[in-house]
Design a protein around this motif. Sequence first.
Motif, PDB file in Angstrom:
ATOM      1  N   GLU A  66       0.828  -1.209   0.000  1.00 45.21           N
ATOM      2  CA  GLU A  66       0.000   0.000   0.000  1.00 45.21           C
ATOM      3  C   GLU A  66       0.859   1.254   0.000  1.00 45.21           C
ATOM      4  O   GLU A  66       0.600   2.205  -0.750  1.00 45.21           O
ATOM      5  CB  GLU A  66      -0.942   0.022   1.201  1.00 45.21           C
ATOM      6  N   LEU A  93       2.410   1.855  -3.377  1.00 48.62           N
ATOM      7  CA  LEU A  93       1.452   2.347  -4.365  1.00 48.62           C
ATOM      8  C   LEU A  93       1.086   3.803  -4.125  1.00 48.62           C
ATOM      9  O   LEU A  93       0.885   4.571  -5.055  1.00 48.62           O
ATOM     10  CB  LEU A  93       0.190   1.482  -4.337  1.00 48.62           C
ATOM     11  N   ALA A 142      -5.018   3.067  -9.822  1.00 48.12           N
ATOM     12  CA  ALA A 142      -5.190   3.112  -8.366  1.00 48.12           C
ATOM     13  C   ALA A 142      -5.560   4.505  -7.873  1.00 48.12           C
ATOM     14  O   ALA A 142      -5.283   5.507  -8.517  1.00 48.12           O
ATOM     15  CB  ALA A 142      -3.896   2.671  -7.682  1.00 48.12           C
ATOM     16  N   ARG A 192     -11.810   2.279  -9.022  1.00 48.81           N
ATOM     17  CA  ARG A 192     -10.898   3.260  -8.444  1.00 48.81           C
ATOM     18  C   ARG A 192     -10.715   3.087  -6.936  1.00 48.81           C
ATOM     19  O   ARG A 192     -10.083   3.914  -6.298  1.00 48.81           O
ATOM     20  CB  ARG A 192     -11.413   4.670  -8.716  1.00 48.81           C
ATOM     21  N   LEU A 197      -8.950   1.096  -5.175  1.00 46.81           N
ATOM     22  CA  LEU A 197      -7.787   0.304  -4.789  1.00 46.81           C
ATOM     23  C   LEU A 197      -7.292   0.650  -3.399  1.00 46.81           C
ATOM     24  O   LEU A 197      -6.967   1.785  -3.086  1.00 46.81           O
ATOM     25  CB  LEU A 197      -6.659   0.510  -5.803  1.00 46.81           C
ATOM     26  N   THR A 216     -11.317  -3.559  -4.418  1.00 44.61           N
ATOM     27  CA  THR A 216      -9.971  -3.599  -4.959  1.00 44.61           C
ATOM     28  C   THR A 216      -9.023  -4.428  -4.099  1.00 44.61           C
ATOM     29  O   THR A 216      -8.082  -5.024  -4.602  1.00 44.61           O
ATOM     30  CB  THR A 216      -9.421  -2.189  -5.125  1.00 44.61           C
ATOM     31  N   VAL A 232      -0.008  -2.347 -11.431  1.00 44.12           N
ATOM     32  CA  VAL A 232      -0.766  -1.235 -10.855  1.00 44.12           C
ATOM     33  C   VAL A 232       0.008   0.072 -11.000  1.00 44.12           C
ATOM     34  O   VAL A 232       1.195   0.147 -10.680  1.00 44.12           O
ATOM     35  CB  VAL A 232      -1.036  -1.455  -9.343  1.00 44.12           C
ATOM     36  N   HIS A 288      -0.567   4.571 -10.444  1.00 49.39           N
ATOM     37  CA  HIS A 288      -1.436   5.549  -9.777  1.00 49.39           C
ATOM     38  C   HIS A 288      -1.231   6.924 -10.375  1.00 49.39           C
ATOM     39  O   HIS A 288      -0.395   7.109 -11.238  1.00 49.39           O
ATOM     40  CB  HIS A 288      -1.158   5.565  -8.277  1.00 49.39           C
TER      41      HIS A 288
END
Length: 277
Positions: free
Chosen positions: A134, A137, A247, A254, A256, A262, A275, A277
């Motif tokens: 997380e 991302l 992401a 959307r 994520l 997600t 992935v 963003h």
Amino acid sequence: MLRSILVALDDTPGARSARDFAVTMARQTKASLTAAVILDLPHTAEDEATPIGGYAYKERRDAARIAQAEKEAEDIIAACTAAAEDVPFDVLHLIDAPEPALRAASARVDMLVIGRDSTLGQEQAEDGLAPTIEGLLRHGARPLLVVPPGMPLRTAGPVLIGYDGSLPCMRAVQLYAQLRPLGNAPVKVVSVGATAKAAQELADVACAYLIGQGLTAEAHGSQGDHPADVLLSEASALHARMLVIGAFETSSLRQLLRGSATRKLLTQAPCPIFVAH
């Protein structure tokens, strides 16, 4: 074109799958490969109190921890060497916390590959999804490829793109087309909307862009309220080699890491997830 790959290694099943996938991509695309190992070394704050007579014990304990961390790193790199065979790779030893260390290192490459359950020596992977993912991302400079544990290396099947017209999805499509981590593998774009017609129009936009970039692509629009379920079903039915998503927005595809839909994709997808963003 994909020119450089960073893969995060530890001893988890997902990391081994990520390693094998990264090696395969490097072999096929001729991209350079770097293997990053996190050294979980002991750290002590300057103002940390140490009991009288405790320094000698602490030094012995820290020395043992350092030796153990270095031995574990050596074993991981040895396993990578065996798996890589003819593919050369560089080794990067990182001593910072996993997220900032990988975030800084990935700024020098095109893509970061990480196992879905990779704990990197410091974290538990809740629901099989590492918390580091997380953070990478949210704040990372490059697209992330999240690889599930035990995933077979597929040489057939399309790349599946989930597209909702958001800016993150547009960027994900563009980055995938530019990097082509699976070469010229055929692509299927899937959009989910309030009506099949509206969804088809969305998918057609992304499909037209991909065709303009020289890829073979087809579009499919589906009516529904559960895009994650549609994508999981399509990925399984098609034996997809990769799933591409954007992401960090607030609705539909959307969600994520901000909603169950997600997170469901990340924890249940039967293939690696690219992935951006």
